[in-house]
Each structure stands twice: as structure tokens, then as C-alpha cells.
Design a protein around this motif. Structure first.
Motif, PDB file in Angstrom:
ATOM      1  N   MET A  87       0.623  -1.107  -0.014  1.00  0.00           N
ATOM      2  CA  MET A  87      -0.084  -0.246  -0.226  1.00  0.00           C
ATOM      3  C   MET A  87       0.884   1.271  -0.103  1.00  0.00           C
ATOM      4  O   MET A  87       1.846   1.229   0.560  1.00  0.00           O
ATOM      5  N   ARG A  88       0.411   2.339  -0.630  1.00  0.00           N
ATOM      6  CA  ARG A  88       1.387   3.411  -0.736  1.00  0.00           C
ATOM      7  C   ARG A  88       0.693   4.732  -0.102  1.00  0.00           C
ATOM      8  O   ARG A  88      -0.734   4.642  -0.066  1.00  0.00           O
ATOM      9  N   CYS A  89       1.190   5.452   0.551  1.00  0.00           N
ATOM     10  CA  CYS A  89       0.630   6.790   1.314  1.00  0.00           C
ATOM     11  C   CYS A  89       0.079   7.441   0.182  1.00  0.00           C
ATOM     12  O   CYS A  89       0.594   7.724  -0.902  1.00  0.00           O
ATOM     13  N   PRO A  90      -1.269   8.019   0.557  1.00  0.00           N
ATOM     14  CA  PRO A  90      -2.032   8.861  -0.282  1.00  0.00           C
ATOM     15  C   PRO A  90      -1.435  10.167  -0.824  1.00  0.00           C
ATOM     16  O   PRO A  90      -1.950  10.897  -1.482  1.00  0.00           O
ATOM     17  N   ILE A  91      -0.671  10.666   0.274  1.00  0.00           N
ATOM     18  CA  ILE A  91      -0.211  11.958   0.252  1.00  0.00           C
ATOM     19  C   ILE A  91       1.309  11.898  -0.392  1.00  0.00           C
ATOM     20  O   ILE A  91       1.638  12.879  -1.333  1.00  0.00           O
ATOM     21  N   CYS A  92       2.256  11.032  -0.090  1.00  0.00           N
ATOM     22  CA  CYS A  92       3.563  11.244  -0.705  1.00  0.00           C
ATOM     23  C   CYS A  92       3.818  10.141  -1.513  1.00  0.00           C
ATOM     24  O   CYS A  92       4.953  10.068  -2.115  1.00  0.00           O
ATOM     25  N   ARG A  93       3.141   9.125  -1.670  1.00  0.00           N
ATOM     26  CA  ARG A  93       3.151   7.759  -2.437  1.00  0.00           C
ATOM     27  C   ARG A  93       4.473   6.990  -1.942  1.00  0.00           C
ATOM     28  O   ARG A  93       4.707   6.134  -2.475  1.00  0.00           O
ATOM     29  N   LYS A  94       4.976   7.071  -0.619  1.00  0.00           N
ATOM     30  CA  LYS A  94       5.815   6.214  -0.200  1.00  0.00           C
ATOM     31  C   LYS A  94       5.214   5.012   0.249  1.00  0.00           C
ATOM     32  O   LYS A  94       4.033   4.938   0.434  1.00  0.00           O
ATOM     33  N   PRO A  95       6.100   3.646   0.634  1.00  0.00           N
ATOM     34  CA  PRO A  95       5.347   2.787   1.203  1.00  0.00           C
ATOM     35  C   PRO A  95       4.702   3.095   2.552  1.00  0.00           C
ATOM     36  O   PRO A  95       5.209   3.562   3.501  1.00  0.00           O
ATOM     37  N   ALA A  96       3.472   2.477   2.745  1.00  0.00           N
ATOM     38  CA  ALA A  96       2.645   2.945   3.983  1.00  0.00           C
ATOM     39  C   ALA A  96       3.238   2.148   5.341  1.00  0.00           C
ATOM     40  O   ALA A  96       3.679   0.949   5.223  1.00  0.00           O
ATOM     41  N   ALA A  97       3.327   2.590   6.449  1.00  0.00           N
ATOM     42  CA  ALA A  97       3.838   2.199   7.863  1.00  0.00           C
ATOM     43  C   ALA A  97       2.678   1.554   8.467  1.00  0.00           C
ATOM     44  O   ALA A  97       1.716   2.223   8.512  1.00  0.00           O
ATOM     45  N   ASP A  98       2.552   0.209   9.062  1.00  0.00           N
ATOM     46  CA  ASP A  98       1.691  -0.248   9.761  1.00  0.00           C
ATOM     47  C   ASP A  98       1.108   0.783  10.895  1.00  0.00           C
ATOM     48  O   ASP A  98      -0.085   0.798  11.236  1.00  0.00           O
ATOM     49  N   ALA A  99       2.026   1.514  11.361  1.00  0.00           N
ATOM     50  CA  ALA A  99       1.803   2.200  12.525  1.00  0.00           C
ATOM     51  C   ALA A  99       0.815   3.476  12.143  1.00  0.00           C
ATOM     52  O   ALA A  99      -0.165   4.081  12.929  1.00  0.00           O
ATOM     53  N   TYR A 100       1.082   3.944  11.118  1.00  0.00           N
ATOM     54  CA  TYR A 100       0.208   4.972  10.604  1.00  0.00           C
ATOM     55  C   TYR A 100      -0.938   4.834   9.484  1.00  0.00           C
ATOM     56  O   TYR A 100      -1.169   5.740   8.614  1.00  0.00           O
ATOM     57  N   ARG A 101      -1.128   3.476   8.907  1.00  0.00           N
ATOM     58  CA  ARG A 101      -1.801   2.914   7.665  1.00  0.00           C
ATOM     59  C   ARG A 101      -2.769   3.665   7.656  1.00  0.00           C
ATOM     60  O   ARG A 101      -3.772   3.992   8.558  1.00  0.00           O
ATOM     61  N   PRO A 102      -3.304   4.233   6.478  1.00  0.00           N
ATOM     62  CA  PRO A 102      -2.799   4.133   5.378  1.00  0.00           C
ATOM     63  C   PRO A 102      -1.715   4.826   4.934  1.00  0.00           C
ATOM     64  O   PRO A 102      -0.953   5.009   3.648  1.00  0.00           O
TER      65      PRO A 102
END
Length: 67
Positions: free
Chosen positions: A7-22
């Protein structure tokens, strides 16, 4: 079992972190929250009617049109 795509971060497109998903970080989560608070994002809704059932443009409200 097939691996699901990262999953990619919808703001910066980096890979999502489990702690802050998405999101990927607290910063991107806060950026998104600020966009909601500032009105950059909006959920579409019906046009508002006043208490008499008349829309702001003077047209009859939904309840008056149906009768």
C-alpha cells in the motif's frame, strides 16, 4: 497464497507504515487531517433547505415537489 501489493501513502506515495496505515508517517497523517479541517476535501451532499422546506435558490424543497 498471493502476496498483496504494498500500500502506498496517499499523500507522498511512499510505502505505508503499519503504525500509520494508510499513511507512511505521522506527518502525512497530519497533512491529510489538515486538508479535511481546512475544507480541501468535502463529502458531497444534498443542497441545504431552510426550516420551511425551501432551498436557498427559492425553489421548493424535495418534500414540496413530491406532493
Amino acid at each position: 497464497m498471493a502476496e498483496r501489493p504494498a500500500m502506498r501513502c496517499p499523500i507522498c506515495r511512499k510505502p505505508a507504515a503499519d503504525a500509520y496505515r494508510p499513511f507512511c508517517s505521522k506527518r502525512c497523517a497530519d497533512v491529510d487531517l489538515n486538508r479535511w479541517f481546512s475544507g480541501a476535501y468535502a463529502v458531497p451532499g444534498r443542497e441545504e433547505e431552510d426550516e420551511d422546506g425551501v432551498r436557498k435558490d427559492g425553489q421548493p424543497g424535495r418534500d414540496e415537489r413530491d406532493t
